[in-house]
Each structure stands twice: as C-alpha cells, then as structure tokens.
Design an enzyme around this catalytic site. Sequence first.
Site, PDB file in Angstrom:
ATOM      1  N   GLU A  77       0.840  -1.194   0.000  1.00 25.07           N
ATOM      2  CA  GLU A  77       0.000   0.000   0.000  1.00 25.07           C
ATOM      3  C   GLU A  77       0.877   1.247   0.000  1.00 25.07           C
ATOM      4  O   GLU A  77       1.744   1.413   0.866  1.00 25.07           O
ATOM      5  CB  GLU A  77      -0.891   0.007   1.240  1.00 25.07           C
ATOM      6  CG  GLU A  77      -1.815  -1.193   1.344  1.00 25.07           C
ATOM      7  CD  GLU A  77      -2.377  -1.348   2.748  1.00 25.07           C
ATOM      8  OE1 GLU A  77      -2.424  -0.344   3.488  1.00 25.07           O
ATOM      9  OE2 GLU A  77      -2.748  -2.474   3.114  1.00 25.07           O
ATOM     10  N   LEU A 102      -5.796  -2.507  -0.750  1.00 19.80           N
ATOM     11  CA  LEU A 102      -5.634  -2.379   0.697  1.00 19.80           C
ATOM     12  C   LEU A 102      -6.159  -3.654   1.359  1.00 19.80           C
ATOM     13  O   LEU A 102      -7.267  -3.697   1.879  1.00 19.80           O
ATOM     14  CB  LEU A 102      -6.377  -1.136   1.197  1.00 19.80           C
ATOM     15  CG  LEU A 102      -5.989  -0.588   2.567  1.00 19.80           C
ATOM     16  CD1 LEU A 102      -6.408   0.876   2.687  1.00 19.80           C
ATOM     17  CD2 LEU A 102      -6.619  -1.382   3.697  1.00 19.80           C
ATOM     18  N   GLU A 126      -4.102  -6.933   3.371  1.00 26.95           N
ATOM     19  CA  GLU A 126      -2.836  -7.584   3.703  1.00 26.95           C
ATOM     20  C   GLU A 126      -2.781  -9.039   3.234  1.00 26.95           C
ATOM     21  O   GLU A 126      -1.718  -9.538   2.865  1.00 26.95           O
ATOM     22  CB  GLU A 126      -2.584  -7.499   5.210  1.00 26.95           C
ATOM     23  CG  GLU A 126      -2.163  -6.123   5.696  1.00 26.95           C
ATOM     24  CD  GLU A 126      -3.279  -5.101   5.680  1.00 26.95           C
ATOM     25  OE1 GLU A 126      -3.012  -3.889   5.508  1.00 26.95           O
ATOM     26  OE2 GLU A 126      -4.461  -5.526   5.822  1.00 26.95           O
ATOM     27  N   GLN A 183       2.065  -2.099   5.929  1.00 29.26           N
ATOM     28  CA  GLN A 183       2.249  -0.711   6.321  1.00 29.26           C
ATOM     29  C   GLN A 183       2.500  -0.517   7.814  1.00 29.26           C
ATOM     30  O   GLN A 183       3.307   0.320   8.202  1.00 29.26           O
ATOM     31  CB  GLN A 183       1.037   0.107   5.878  1.00 29.26           C
ATOM     32  CG  GLN A 183       1.302   1.573   5.748  1.00 29.26           C
ATOM     33  CD  GLN A 183       0.216   2.250   4.914  1.00 29.26           C
ATOM     34  OE1 GLN A 183      -0.830   2.613   5.456  1.00 29.26           O
ATOM     35  NE2 GLN A 183       0.454   2.409   3.626  1.00 29.26           N
ATOM     36  N   TYR A 189      -1.277  -4.324  11.335  1.00 33.68           N
ATOM     37  CA  TYR A 189      -2.068  -4.748  10.187  1.00 33.68           C
ATOM     38  C   TYR A 189      -1.753  -6.175   9.742  1.00 33.68           C
ATOM     39  O   TYR A 189      -2.528  -6.772   8.993  1.00 33.68           O
ATOM     40  CB  TYR A 189      -1.832  -3.813   8.998  1.00 33.68           C
ATOM     41  CG  TYR A 189      -2.245  -2.377   9.198  1.00 33.68           C
ATOM     42  CD1 TYR A 189      -2.887  -1.959  10.364  1.00 33.68           C
ATOM     43  CD2 TYR A 189      -1.988  -1.425   8.220  1.00 33.68           C
ATOM     44  CE1 TYR A 189      -3.253  -0.642  10.542  1.00 33.68           C
ATOM     45  CE2 TYR A 189      -2.361  -0.099   8.381  1.00 33.68           C
ATOM     46  CZ  TYR A 189      -2.990   0.295   9.550  1.00 33.68           C
ATOM     47  OH  TYR A 189      -3.346   1.603   9.717  1.00 33.68           O
ATOM     48  N   HIS A 207      -0.708   2.215  15.098  1.00 41.76           N
ATOM     49  CA  HIS A 207       0.509   2.764  14.508  1.00 41.76           C
ATOM     50  C   HIS A 207       1.701   2.624  15.450  1.00 41.76           C
ATOM     51  O   HIS A 207       2.809   3.038  15.102  1.00 41.76           O
ATOM     52  CB  HIS A 207       0.299   4.237  14.144  1.00 41.76           C
ATOM     53  CG  HIS A 207      -0.854   4.442  13.216  1.00 41.76           C
ATOM     54  ND1 HIS A 207      -2.045   5.037  13.600  1.00 41.76           N
ATOM     55  CD2 HIS A 207      -1.031   4.092  11.921  1.00 41.76           C
ATOM     56  CE1 HIS A 207      -2.883   5.051  12.586  1.00 41.76           C
ATOM     57  NE2 HIS A 207      -2.297   4.482  11.559  1.00 41.76           N
TER      58      HIS A 207
END
Length: 698
Positions: free
Chosen positions: A392, A421, A423, A445, A449, A494
């Site tokens: 991505e 998008l 995985e 990313q 994920y 994140h």
Amino acid sequence: MSEPIDEHFTRTVQALTPNGGNGDDGEGLLELFDSQLGSRHIDIAARELGGQGQGFYSIGSSGHEGNAAVAAALRPTDPALLHYRSGAFHIERARQVTGVDPLLDILLGITAAADEPISGGRHKVFGNAAMSVIPMTSTIASHLPRAVGLALGVQRAAKIGLPAPWPHDAVVACTFGDASANHSTALGALNAARYCAFQRLPLPVLFVCEDNGIGISVRTPPGWVAEVHAGAGLEYFSADATDLSSVVPVAGEAVSWVRANRAPAFLHLRTVRLMGHAGSDVESAYRSPSEITADYSLDPLVRTAELLVSKGLLTPSEVLERYEAKRAEVRLRVRDAVSRPKLAGAKQIMAPLATSTVDAPFVPVSGTLAQGINQALGWILASDPGALLFGEDVGRKGGVYGVTRGLHKKFGPARVFDTVLDEQSILGTALGTALAGFLPIPEIQYLAYVHNALDQIRGEAATMRFFSNDQYRNPMIVRIAGFGYQKGFGGHFHNDNSIAALRDIPGVLIAAPARADDAAAMLYTCASAARTNGQVCVFLEPIALYHTRDLYEPGDNGWLASSSESAPVGRARIYGSGTDLTIVTFANGVPMSLRVARRLAARGIAVRVLDLRWIAPLPVADILAHANETGRVLVADETRRTGGVSEGVCTALLDGGYRGALRRVTSEDCFIPLGPAAHQVLLSEDTIEQAASDMVTG
C-alpha cells in the site's frame, strides 16, 4: 468392511440395460472413468487403513470425482493448487506425465511414508513437482491469495522477460469448496482478482468452486454460490460435475477462455459429498439416513457408468470388471505403501526447514535508517531483475514515511507497484510471485495490520518448504513498519509492539535493525538467504527510528550510518567493551541503552550493549559469550512482558548454562494508548538505567 456407497454402485450397475451405442468420445470418457475409479477406491482404502491404525487423517474425494474433467482440460504445465477433495484431478493429471504412479503416491501420503514424493510423509497433501501440482495445507481457503499472486507472476515474468518455471501462456488452477468460498481469505482473493480484471490487468487464474452444499455439518443455502459469484466481475461458468457430459465441455470452455483472455474466471461445479466430511466424521450425527442415501443417486461414478453403458462403450458387467480390477490395483498399492518406512527422528523431519550459511555482499549506505533501507532496496532491485517491491502506497507516494521514495520512478511500475488495501492479498501476491521465480519484497504498512493476515505467513509461506520437502520454495522479504515510540501519530494501530505470533513460526528469519548500516546489511543478507535457501524473511523496521539522526544530543548526527560491516544471520552487534554489565536489546532499545550506558559510565559503571539484530534465530552464541564475560545481563525489551523477545533471550541464556545475574525490563502487557499515556506502558530509559544500576551497585 464394505461401504454403503460401494454396495450401491454395484447394485445400480447390475441393474443397467446394455446399449449398442456408437461409442463416440470413448477413449476420453474411459480415461476419466479410470481416474474416478482410482480416487474412489483410494477413499475406501483410506477408511480401512484408518480403522487398522495404518492410515492417518485423510479427507476423501468421493462425490467430487468430476474434477477429473478439469484436469483433462488443463495442461500438465498449468500450475494447480488443489484442495483436499482432488483425488480424481490428481490421478487424471498424472495421466499426462510419464513416470508417475498416482495411486501409490496418494497412499504413501495417507500412510505417512517417508518416501512419499511431495511432503516426504509430513502431511497428507495433493502435490507433485513433476505434475506442477503445488501442495496446499488444509487451512480453509488460504491458498487462494497465492493463486492470484502466481497468476500475476506468470504474466509479470512474461512482461519483463524473466525466466519462469511455467510457460508464459499457463493457466493457474485453484480449487476449493463452497463452505471455503465464504471465508474472508477467499473473498479477499476473489476481490483482488476482480480488481485486476476491472483494470484490464492480465491474471490467468481459474477459480474452481466444487459446491457439494455442505461444510462439515453446516448446509450451504441452495443457490448461494451462484448468487454471490455469477456476474460479479469474473467470467462465470457452471456445470454439473456429477455428470461428465455436462462438466467436460464446460471445463474445456472455461480453461480455454482464461488461457486466451489472460483473465480470471469462476468455474462453479455442482458436486455431492459422499462418505462424510472425513474419516473421523460421524455423518449420522447431523444428517438423517434418508438424506445420506438420497445423495447416492448423484454419485459421479454411477452417472459415468450410466453414460458409458448408454453410449455402448461398456456393458454393465464390463463396468463392474473395471471397478473390481481397480479395487485390486489399489489394494496392491496399499500393501506396498504400508511397508514403507516412516520419518525417523527430529533431524529428518526438520530437514526442509534447515538453512545454510549465506554470503551477502555489502554495499555501504549513508544517512538515516529510512535512507539506508531505501538505498539497500535500490541495490537489490538493480542487482536482481526478479526483485519486486509492492504494498500500500509504496509506488508513486514512496511509502507513508518516504522509505520507498524514488524507486517506482527508477525501476518502473512493473517492479515497484501499489496494491489493494488488503494484507492477505499483499502477502498472497508475494507467495505466488515467489513461485513464479521472483524475489518479492512486500510491505505491510504497520505491524498491527499483519495480524489479520498472519496465516499467509504461518500457514502458507512458512510451510511450503516443509510440506513439499523443499521441492517448492517461496523466497520473500516481508517488510513491516512497527514497534512503539512514534511521536505525533500514535495509538495502537501505529505503535504496535507485539511480535509473539511471528517468533514461533518455524524456519522464518526475523530481522529487527536499529540503524541504517545494519538495516542495509541485513536486507542484503535476507535477499541472499531468500534466493539461496528459499527463505521467508520478516524485516521489522522501527518507525520511530526511520528519520532519527542524533544519538546523545541534538545535532550530533550520532545515529547516521557510520560503518561498513556485514550482518550474517544470527550474529549480534556489540557496542563497547564494558566489564560490569551486558545490556541485551534491539530496535528502539539500542539507542535508549546506549544513552543509558553513557550516563552509567559517568558514574563509573562500564556497560556493553549487545544489539540482537536478529530475533529469529537469536544470536545465542554472541549472547552467551558477552554474558559470561560480564557475569551480569540486563535484557531491555520494548515488546510486552508476556510473549516478548526477552523470554527467548532469558531461556537461551539458561539453556546455554549461564549462571550469572540476569534480569529483564520490558513494556507492560498492554496495548499502546494515544499520546503521552504511551510512555506509561512502554519501556523507558529511566527503567533501564535504574535496573542496570541496581544490578551493579545493589
């Protein structure tokens, strides 16, 4: 003990009336019937072997024998990824290849014989390298993303002129059941195929859904598969696979369409499941006797026998002669199979997972961690024409953090490209293109994920060498941005520090670089290991260090690339030679521990810092050597206390005979919250320093 379906076949054929037909299409039908007979009698033998304790878990193909027609429509150079009811397909494919005994091969798998030709007795799978049948595990629908990737790889190899294991006009065949078609993995793969078709991106894959109307004990609503997939963006074909007069022409049409159009298609075969789900399945627990026997009228063997008799190709007695002759042939193979030796000892079992030492060239880099990775990726792409970089936002944008910036422009969209998008599809693309001769470098990313697609690494990538006895490999480097401490872009998704699910996958290399020069050297090592050993590599990149320049104070540029070293698998990097304490750490823990070591040095405490670099395999020899030299070890682990890397380090020390002082400091068993709260649950420099001081002075 005879099976009811076995007795039903005999009674029904005996009652048929001979017909003096013209015998048209006789040879092809007789060959298909022979493959169907072989598959059926193997199912019967498998049940008998299971009852005798000489056969192991095996799912039968009875009722699905019409898939032999799909094999007949394909070429032996068309790669096939088969689900577990593909006995007749496998036998019919073997007819097109010399030197293969499919009956014995399948029975060797059922009896877990060490000389079974694909997995070496490690698993009951349909596979044979000479027949281009790629072994698949029984994880539901997990092979569909790989099929998409392989079809993409076949076309991409033709486009860029890369030598490939299969012809450039090959069709990738992928079979699965109606219940599996509901799995998110299947839906993701089919969506990815539709996405490619919508963009006119060549993708020669034939999805074959063998719809028997039931998944173990759960009914598939009648008409559901057609409702979802007919006219849903894929060319749709449908046939009654219990009737060869229906399935033979349709299978031929579907294969020809995919081959000619280089586009994906969906072949919906209506089948029936006979003799239950598997050998251990008690079908009477969820189906009435009348329901079970009602399916006997749809037995493909009975319907083929009826077809052969109606065409005058065989008389009823000749059908039964062939049926019993095949039974005798299978029983002969059974006696051979049960006499073969089994796998003996862990070393033999684990042989396909073994790795050899690899020599990785070292090309110096400069700058930050992100820049070092970018330069290393550029070198790999330039030196290996089969290297692909995708994920991505990795293309024109150059990645969320700019790590792949400029590579799309330099190497072109055929080799550096963006994906959907999803995985599972990203990893499936890697799995398939690897089989097509590429070195895929997919990017996930964020670490959080990867968990929804982890089975593509665990169940598919890591098992390929094991279940093919190293005859098939899927070399790849899975780049994943992860770990904590990222500022201004926080929260769990994140800033994820959970890698426990990756650490226990056999045969997977896990790299966790902390600085630019190590990252480049480790990427080169991973590329070499992938190409040389067919290795699956996971490359964990600490986001918080991507653009870090300074180490001790602003402007010192102390964390830029500064050395020219190689990074062999399982070898650590050592900072300093302090004799009071060894701090064992990795990733973000390295600069944190180096700052702690500097402060401790001002207090007269001499510390060396060992950067693991490799999470799997751990650099055990280096850990033990430096631990024994100082007699004190502090493991500074930014992952969670439960399931974290420190558990493996401490265990390795104890197993290795280390008897000195040992302590660990870790992040909390907690998800990482947003904003400043994150620092309350993550490993900190203060925690490392206090623990180190206590160990030396306390």
